[in-house]
Design a protein around this motif. Sequence first.
Motif, PDB file in Angstrom:
ATOM      1  N   GLY A 184       0.781  -1.133   0.183  1.00 24.02           N
ATOM      2  CA  GLY A 184       0.035  -0.050   0.082  1.00 24.02           C
ATOM      3  C   GLY A 184       0.740   1.094   0.026  1.00 24.02           C
ATOM      4  N   PRO A 185       0.267   2.328   0.286  1.00 26.31           N
ATOM      5  CA  PRO A 185       0.883   3.775   0.105  1.00 26.31           C
ATOM      6  C   PRO A 185       1.755   3.974   1.531  1.00 26.31           C
ATOM      7  CG  PRO A 185      -1.368   3.839   0.770  1.00 26.31           C
ATOM      8  CD  PRO A 185      -1.293   2.676   0.517  1.00 26.31           C
ATOM      9  N   GLY A 186       2.748   4.709   1.481  1.00 27.03           N
ATOM     10  CA  GLY A 186       3.629   5.178   2.534  1.00 27.03           C
ATOM     11  C   GLY A 186       2.743   5.954   3.508  1.00 27.03           C
ATOM     12  N   LEU A 187       2.890   6.231   4.668  1.00 30.24           N
ATOM     13  CA  LEU A 187       2.193   7.012   5.787  1.00 30.24           C
ATOM     14  C   LEU A 187       1.970   8.404   5.148  1.00 30.24           C
ATOM     15  CD1 LEU A 187       4.236   6.385   9.076  1.00 30.24           C
ATOM     16  CD2 LEU A 187       1.936   5.720   8.568  1.00 30.24           C
ATOM     17  N   ALA A 188       2.855   9.298   4.482  1.00 31.92           N
ATOM     18  CA  ALA A 188       2.476  10.439   4.081  1.00 31.92           C
ATOM     19  C   ALA A 188       1.719  10.433   2.658  1.00 31.92           C
ATOM     20  CB  ALA A 188       3.757  11.198   3.455  1.00 31.92           C
ATOM     21  N   GLN A 189       1.779   9.431   2.075  1.00 28.74           N
ATOM     22  CA  GLN A 189       0.632   9.188   0.882  1.00 28.74           C
ATOM     23  C   GLN A 189      -0.709   8.831   1.178  1.00 28.74           C
ATOM     24  OE1 GLN A 189       1.228   9.969  -2.645  1.00 28.74           O
ATOM     25  NE2 GLN A 189      -0.704   9.896  -2.457  1.00 28.74           N
ATOM     26  N   ALA A 190      -0.832   8.076   2.604  1.00 25.90           N
ATOM     27  CA  ALA A 190      -2.191   7.610   2.951  1.00 25.90           C
ATOM     28  C   ALA A 190      -2.727   8.896   3.690  1.00 25.90           C
ATOM     29  CB  ALA A 190      -1.835   6.400   4.035  1.00 25.90           C
ATOM     30  N   VAL A 191      -1.760   9.722   4.200  1.00 23.19           N
ATOM     31  CA  VAL A 191      -2.575  10.847   5.099  1.00 23.19           C
ATOM     32  C   VAL A 191      -2.904  11.695   3.714  1.00 23.19           C
ATOM     33  CG1 VAL A 191      -1.903  13.167   6.360  1.00 23.19           C
ATOM     34  CG2 VAL A 191      -1.253  10.940   7.042  1.00 23.19           C
ATOM     35  N   ALA A 192      -2.168  12.154   2.897  1.00 24.84           N
ATOM     36  CA  ALA A 192      -2.369  13.014   1.823  1.00 24.84           C
ATOM     37  C   ALA A 192      -3.807  12.481   0.976  1.00 24.84           C
ATOM     38  CB  ALA A 192      -1.375  13.311   0.545  1.00 24.84           C
ATOM     39  N   ASP A 193      -3.997  11.035   0.741  1.00 28.79           N
ATOM     40  CA  ASP A 193      -5.079  10.555   0.201  1.00 28.79           C
ATOM     41  C   ASP A 193      -6.409  10.825   1.171  1.00 28.79           C
ATOM     42  OD1 ASP A 193      -3.516   9.696  -1.743  1.00 28.79           O
ATOM     43  OD2 ASP A 193      -3.487   7.349  -1.258  1.00 28.79           O
ATOM     44  N   CYS A 194      -6.314  10.404   2.222  1.00 29.73           N
ATOM     45  CA  CYS A 194      -7.322  10.866   3.348  1.00 29.73           C
ATOM     46  C   CYS A 194      -7.920  11.986   3.487  1.00 29.73           C
ATOM     47  CB  CYS A 194      -6.949  10.456   4.921  1.00 29.73           C
ATOM     48  SG  CYS A 194      -6.736   8.523   5.211  1.00 29.73           S
ATOM     49  N   ILE A 195      -7.032  13.131   3.290  1.00 30.60           N
ATOM     50  CA  ILE A 195      -7.205  14.512   3.295  1.00 30.60           C
ATOM     51  C   ILE A 195      -7.823  14.812   1.900  1.00 30.60           C
ATOM     52  CG2 ILE A 195      -6.272  16.912   2.837  1.00 30.60           C
ATOM     53  CD1 ILE A 195      -4.147  15.879   4.838  1.00 30.60           C
ATOM     54  N   GLU A 202       6.722  15.327   3.985  1.00 35.94           N
ATOM     55  CA  GLU A 202       6.052  14.885   2.796  1.00 35.94           C
ATOM     56  C   GLU A 202       4.560  15.129   2.307  1.00 35.94           C
ATOM     57  OE1 GLU A 202       7.228  10.897   1.888  1.00 35.94           O
ATOM     58  OE2 GLU A 202       9.413  11.237   2.430  1.00 35.94           O
ATOM     59  N   VAL A 203       3.865  15.232   3.366  1.00 38.66           N
ATOM     60  CA  VAL A 203       2.327  15.495   3.289  1.00 38.66           C
ATOM     61  C   VAL A 203       2.317  16.947   2.847  1.00 38.66           C
ATOM     62  CG1 VAL A 203       0.298  16.009   4.680  1.00 38.66           C
ATOM     63  CG2 VAL A 203       1.531  14.025   5.139  1.00 38.66           C
ATOM     64  N   LYS A 204       3.099  17.878   2.983  1.00 39.44           N
ATOM     65  CA  LYS A 204       2.945  19.202   2.522  1.00 39.44           C
ATOM     66  C   LYS A 204       3.336  19.113   1.044  1.00 39.44           C
ATOM     67  CE  LYS A 204       4.545  21.883   6.874  1.00 39.44           C
ATOM     68  NZ  LYS A 204       5.593  22.578   7.395  1.00 39.44           N
ATOM     69  N   GLU A 205       4.291  18.298   0.764  1.00 41.60           N
ATOM     70  CA  GLU A 205       4.730  18.275  -0.689  1.00 41.60           C
ATOM     71  C   GLU A 205       3.240  17.816  -1.688  1.00 41.60           C
ATOM     72  OE1 GLU A 205       8.141  16.029  -1.185  1.00 41.60           O
ATOM     73  OE2 GLU A 205       9.312  17.452   0.011  1.00 41.60           O
ATOM     74  N   LEU A 206       2.592  16.796  -0.888  1.00 37.96           N
ATOM     75  CA  LEU A 206       1.541  16.094  -1.622  1.00 37.96           C
ATOM     76  C   LEU A 206       0.063  16.750  -1.672  1.00 37.96           C
ATOM     77  CD1 LEU A 206       2.306  12.543  -0.250  1.00 37.96           C
ATOM     78  CD2 LEU A 206       2.543  13.390  -2.243  1.00 37.96           C
ATOM     79  N   ILE A 207       0.020  17.482  -0.624  1.00 36.68           N
ATOM     80  CA  ILE A 207      -1.469  18.256  -0.657  1.00 36.68           C
ATOM     81  C   ILE A 207      -1.454  19.432  -1.532  1.00 36.68           C
ATOM     82  CG2 ILE A 207      -1.997  17.173   1.743  1.00 36.68           C
ATOM     83  CD1 ILE A 207      -1.162  20.151   2.957  1.00 36.68           C
ATOM     84  N   HIS A 208      -2.780  20.056  -1.671  1.00 38.41           N
ATOM     85  CA  HIS A 208      -3.097  21.068  -2.589  1.00 38.41           C
ATOM     86  C   HIS A 208      -2.257  22.523  -1.957  1.00 38.41           C
ATOM     87  CE1 HIS A 208      -5.299  24.049  -4.910  1.00 38.41           C
ATOM     88  NE2 HIS A 208      -5.738  23.299  -5.430  1.00 38.41           N
TER      89      HIS A 208
END
Length: 200
Positions: free
Chosen positions: A85-96, A134-140
Amino acid sequence: ALTLSQADQLKKLCARTADSREAYNQLCQGPGQQGSAQEVKYDLPDGQTISVSSEGYQVAEALMRPEIMQQWPGCRGHAGLQTVGPGLAQAVADCIANTCALDLLNRRSGHSKNILVCGGGALIPGLADRVLSEVKELIHADQTASLCPVPEYLEPEHTIEHMAWAGGAVLGRVLATAGAWITKSEYDEVGPSVVHRKCS
């Protein structure tokens, strides 16, 4: 056998998080290379001494990038690692990104500003900061991400380890006072639609 406190000490001594993917790759170049991981020695209770260098970064990196485990000796071809599955940061960004369409921007903003890294893995030094980075890089681009601080009323000792349980307890208390708590008898009487009636 290791006692719980010895295992905790070993984890704190050896488990670490690289600042980024690039930093992890540089740390794993091999001993003697510039920027490679420093070797840490630990004496086990039975008298053996173990050395840990870049291996100390692998646990956190596997949480951030699970696909990396497929490259490790002993893991190649393992049936359980064929699909990761996705890593932690990607999973958090997907949830958002996948929050309810109602009041979308406000909900996304609320989620991205309340990231809580908890559980045993949260004790790995630097993991929460890496997830946030990493979440900062992935979100809008118009969203801001921040870590949710541990509530002041929770005792600091072992808080991160038990945060999921504490969060459930707090949520239960909030739901009960907000009238959103659903009893078994209500569910039996009304059925699944009681969730929409009480929680919307």
